[in-house]
Design a protein around this motif. Structure first.
Motif, mmCIF file in Angstrom:
data_model
loop_
_atom_site.group_PDB
_atom_site.id
_atom_site.type_symbol
_atom_site.label_atom_id
_atom_site.label_comp_id
_atom_site.label_asym_id
_atom_site.label_seq_id
_atom_site.Cartn_x
_atom_site.Cartn_y
_atom_site.Cartn_z
ATOM 1 N N LEU A 1 0.809 -1.214 0.000
ATOM 2 C CA LEU A 1 0.000 0.000 0.000
ATOM 3 C C LEU A 1 0.844 1.267 0.000
ATOM 4 C CD1 LEU A 1 -2.815 -0.909 2.564
ATOM 5 C CD2 LEU A 1 -2.967 -0.916 0.078
ATOM 6 N N ASP B 1 -2.001 -0.202 -6.253
ATOM 7 C CA ASP B 1 -2.133 -1.242 -5.244
ATOM 8 C C ASP B 1 -3.013 -0.799 -4.073
ATOM 9 O OD1 ASP B 1 -0.463 -2.643 -6.868
ATOM 10 O OD2 ASP B 1 1.318 -2.433 -5.617
ATOM 11 N N ARG B 2 -3.535 0.432 -4.118
ATOM 12 C CA ARG B 2 -4.402 0.939 -3.047
ATOM 13 C C ARG B 2 -5.872 0.922 -3.442
ATOM 14 N NH1 ARG B 2 -0.621 6.255 -2.561
ATOM 15 N NH2 ARG B 2 1.334 5.161 -2.156
#
Length: 233
Positions: free
Chosen positions: A85, A91-92
């Motif tokens: 993260l 990826d968040r």
């Protein structure tokens, strides 16, 4: 589709894609071995004499070893997911914006679309319903890890896992109920996996955005700029 109308956006990092497939394998292994531990159906109701059982690698000891090994990997992967993260914005995408009214409007929009009631929806990098579902999945996986190692700790009451998660057993009402909750959540997760696979393939066929291939290439293709494009830009 004219090439100039296609927008290719890099979304998923290599680390996330590797994490996704390792996680998928762990979930399948944990579910199948968990079913065996609850009801050792592979060798029938009578079972095998101990010597032959070991020869066929069908002992409960071996199945439990596989189960807990996969559990360790799953736990490490969840910690690794948290670590990711802090790096790539894509990826968040699991973080649901529950504090925004437009988020819940998007959830309703996607529910109606998946039910074939609403033919059109706004273009998303990761739609609100998916964000909410994935976030809840992570909570379920964390619950499975905690309850799993709480039960594991029962075999060594003075051990590390008993000290770390032993409080879960009395909180949930005893060992039997911990097993029951662990079993119920396992089915919830496997139902999610089935629906997830269906919706991803459906989304790819209808929307043609490369939903399936994005977990190999990291790229998705859009006809128009997604409303949440700033989440990966």
């Amino acid at each position: 589709m004219r090439e100039e109308l296609v927008k290719r956006i890099y979304i998923f990092s290599p680390s996330l894609r590797i994490w996704h497939w390792i996680n998928a394998v762990c979930i399948v292994i944990l579910f199948l071995t968990g079913l065996y531990i609850g009801n050792p159906f592979f060798i029938g109701s009578q079972g095998l004499e101990a010597t032959y059982a070991y020869a066929h690698r069908l002992t409960m000891d071996f199945i439990r070893f596989i189960h807990f090994s996969a559990g360790y990997v799953l736990m490490v992967m969840l910690l690794f997911r948290l670590f990711l993260l802090f790096f790539n914005k894509g990826d968040r995408l699991i973080i649901p914006r529950v504090w925004k009214g437009d988020f819940w409007k998007g959830v309703g929009e996607m529910v109606l679309h998946y039910l074939f009631i609403k033919p059109w929806h706004r273009t998303y990098i990761r739609n609100p319903l998916a964000r909410l579902a994935y976030f809840l999945l992570y909570l379920a996986l964390i619950f499975m890890v905690i309850t799993g190692f709480a039960m594991y700790g029962l075999s060594d009451p003075a051990g590390f896992w008993a000290k770390l998660f032993g409080w879960i057993v009395p909180m949930l009402g005893g060992e039997f109920l911990v097993h029951a909750w662990h079993h119920w959540f396992a089915w919830i997760i496997i139902f999610f996996v089935i629906i997830h696979v269906y919706l991803v393939i459906r989304y790819d066929v209808i929307e043609k955005e490369g939903e399936v291939s994005s977990m190999f290439s990291g790229m998705k293709t859009f006809k128009e700029t997604p409303v949440d494009v700033e989440d990966v830009a």
